[in-house]
Design a protein around this motif. Structure first.
Motif, mmCIF file in Angstrom:
data_model
loop_
_atom_site.group_PDB
_atom_site.id
_atom_site.type_symbol
_atom_site.label_atom_id
_atom_site.label_comp_id
_atom_site.label_asym_id
_atom_site.label_seq_id
_atom_site.Cartn_x
_atom_site.Cartn_y
_atom_site.Cartn_z
ATOM 1 N N LEU A 55 -34.263 119.396 -27.996
ATOM 2 C CA LEU A 55 -32.954 118.954 -27.508
ATOM 3 C C LEU A 55 -32.235 120.095 -26.801
ATOM 4 O O LEU A 55 -31.679 119.911 -25.703
ATOM 5 C CB LEU A 55 -32.108 118.447 -28.679
ATOM 6 N N SER A 56 -32.249 121.264 -27.409
ATOM 7 C CA SER A 56 -31.599 122.431 -26.813
ATOM 8 C C SER A 56 -32.243 122.798 -25.487
ATOM 9 O O SER A 56 -31.548 123.129 -24.514
ATOM 10 C CB SER A 56 -31.673 123.618 -27.785
ATOM 11 N N ASN A 57 -33.579 122.728 -25.420
ATOM 12 C CA ASN A 57 -34.294 123.078 -24.192
ATOM 13 C C ASN A 57 -34.014 122.070 -23.071
ATOM 14 O O ASN A 57 -33.845 122.453 -21.915
ATOM 15 C CB ASN A 57 -35.792 123.166 -24.464
ATOM 16 N N PHE A 58 -33.980 120.795 -23.425
ATOM 17 C CA PHE A 58 -33.639 119.768 -22.434
ATOM 18 C C PHE A 58 -32.211 119.984 -21.915
ATOM 19 O O PHE A 58 -31.953 119.908 -20.708
ATOM 20 C CB PHE A 58 -33.749 118.365 -23.045
ATOM 21 N N ALA A 59 -31.287 120.230 -22.846
ATOM 22 C CA ALA A 59 -29.890 120.434 -22.467
ATOM 23 C C ALA A 59 -29.730 121.687 -21.617
ATOM 24 O O ALA A 59 -28.919 121.723 -20.680
ATOM 25 C CB ALA A 59 -29.012 120.523 -23.712
ATOM 26 N N ASN A 60 -30.518 122.724 -21.925
ATOM 27 C CA ASN A 60 -30.476 123.961 -21.153
ATOM 28 C C ASN A 60 -30.982 123.728 -19.731
ATOM 29 O O ASN A 60 -30.397 124.214 -18.751
ATOM 30 C CB ASN A 60 -31.315 125.025 -21.852
ATOM 31 N N ASP A 61 -32.057 122.974 -19.611
ATOM 32 C CA ASP A 61 -32.614 122.629 -18.293
ATOM 33 C C ASP A 61 -31.590 121.838 -17.483
ATOM 34 O O ASP A 61 -31.343 122.109 -16.306
ATOM 35 C CB ASP A 61 -33.897 121.813 -18.490
ATOM 36 N N TYR A 62 -30.987 120.860 -18.124
ATOM 37 C CA TYR A 62 -29.989 119.996 -17.480
ATOM 38 C C TYR A 62 -28.717 120.772 -17.135
ATOM 39 O O TYR A 62 -28.232 120.733 -16.000
ATOM 40 C CB TYR A 62 -29.669 118.831 -18.419
#
Length: 294
Positions: A55-62
């Motif tokens: 979740l953190s990695n997706f949010a960071n990418d976004y």
């Protein structure tokens, strides 16, 4: 495997999972040391942690793409949203999906740990919701705290104190002051990994207005800060070992690996390769320390 599936796996950044799991594994070792270990709790704790990290990695990418931190000339792995492989709308949908999955996994974890909807259940549910919020708002949202240089504090708390102390509490339902020291050790190494990431991105972050610690203090002082984090990890481990007693010497093997990372960061103009090695070193450190105490 389809191209889309590969893109989602790339965005999940699987190389960050060993670091995320380190504190949970340390909590499991401590539970075993004090006779409180449960395989079921350990399994759900690992699953919840993996989902929160993704979740953190997706949010960071976004978030970094939306806020302009992922520039075309950035150093490091290509981001899925920035490259156009996954659209912002698709990534936002992925964030919601993984967020719901992590919430459900966390609810099962604390329900099993506390045997129902007890007061402790609701307390830990609040902690879990805070973890989800922190994972998303690090670089996403209107005022991401990672852009204000607060990411280091968050990582230290969630990958150290919360990860070790709270995961141990899930097994024992008691607080043990001895768990603070390995929590500090894990948190310092996790913060070191973030520091390498921010040192790598110092130029693109400065351009985007992302005021990380390296942007604030400069490259030279960031390396000094990195050494401080590594030495805090070693020092807290030694303090823990000295207080707990009856310990095998396996833990000592990880110290040269931690020191080596500091030497590599000091000498390299591109620290990106050493981000992964410190994450693996953190897992090795936890494993060696764990086997030393059980």
């Amino acid at each position: 495997m389809s191209i889309a599936a590969r893109d989602w796996l790339s965005a999940a950044r699987l190389r960050t999972l060993p670091l995320a799991l380190s504190s949970i594994i340390m909590g499991g070792f401590l539970a075993e040391k004090f006779g409180k270990f449960s395989p079921t709790i350990f399994g759900f704790a690992c699953l919840t942690t993996i989902l929160l990290q993704v979740l953190s990695n997706f949010a960071n990418d976004y978030g970094d793409t939306q806020n302009g931190a992922d520039l075309v000339d950035r150093v490091g792995p290509t981001r899925a949203v920035q490259s156009g492989k996954i659209s912002p709308k698709q990534m936002l949908g992925g964030i919601v999906f993984i967020g719901v999955c992590s919430l459900l996994s966390g609810i099962l974890l604390i329900y099993i740990s506390f045997g129902g909807f007890t007061q402790l259940f609701w307390t830990f549910l609040a902690i879990g919701l805070l973890c989800i919020l922190a994972a998303y708002t690090y670089t996403a949202g209107k005022k991401p705290y990672g852009y204000m240089g607060l990411g280091d504090i968050s990582v230290f708390i969630f990958f150290g104190i919360v990860g070790v102390v709270c995961s141990y509490f899930l097994y024992s339902q008691t607080f043990n002051s001895q768990t603070i020291w390995p929590a500090i050790s894990c948190g310092a190494l996790a913060t070191g990994v973030l520091n390498i990431n921010n040192l790598r991105d110092i130029d693109s972050d400065r351009t985007a207005g992302k005021i990380t610690i390296p942007v604030r203090i400069g490259r030279r002082n960031t390396i000094i800060y990195h050494w401080a984090l590594l030495l805090v990890s070693i020092g807290s481990t030694l303090f823990f070992i000295n207080n707990i007693g009856n310990v095998k010497p396996y833990y000592f093997v990880s110290f040269p690996l931690i020191i080596l990372n500091g030497v590599q960061i000091s000498k390299s103009s591109n620290p990106d390769p050493y981000l992964k090695t410190l994450a693996i070193t953190s897992l090795a450190h936890v494993s060696l320390l764990g086997f030393s105490i059980i």
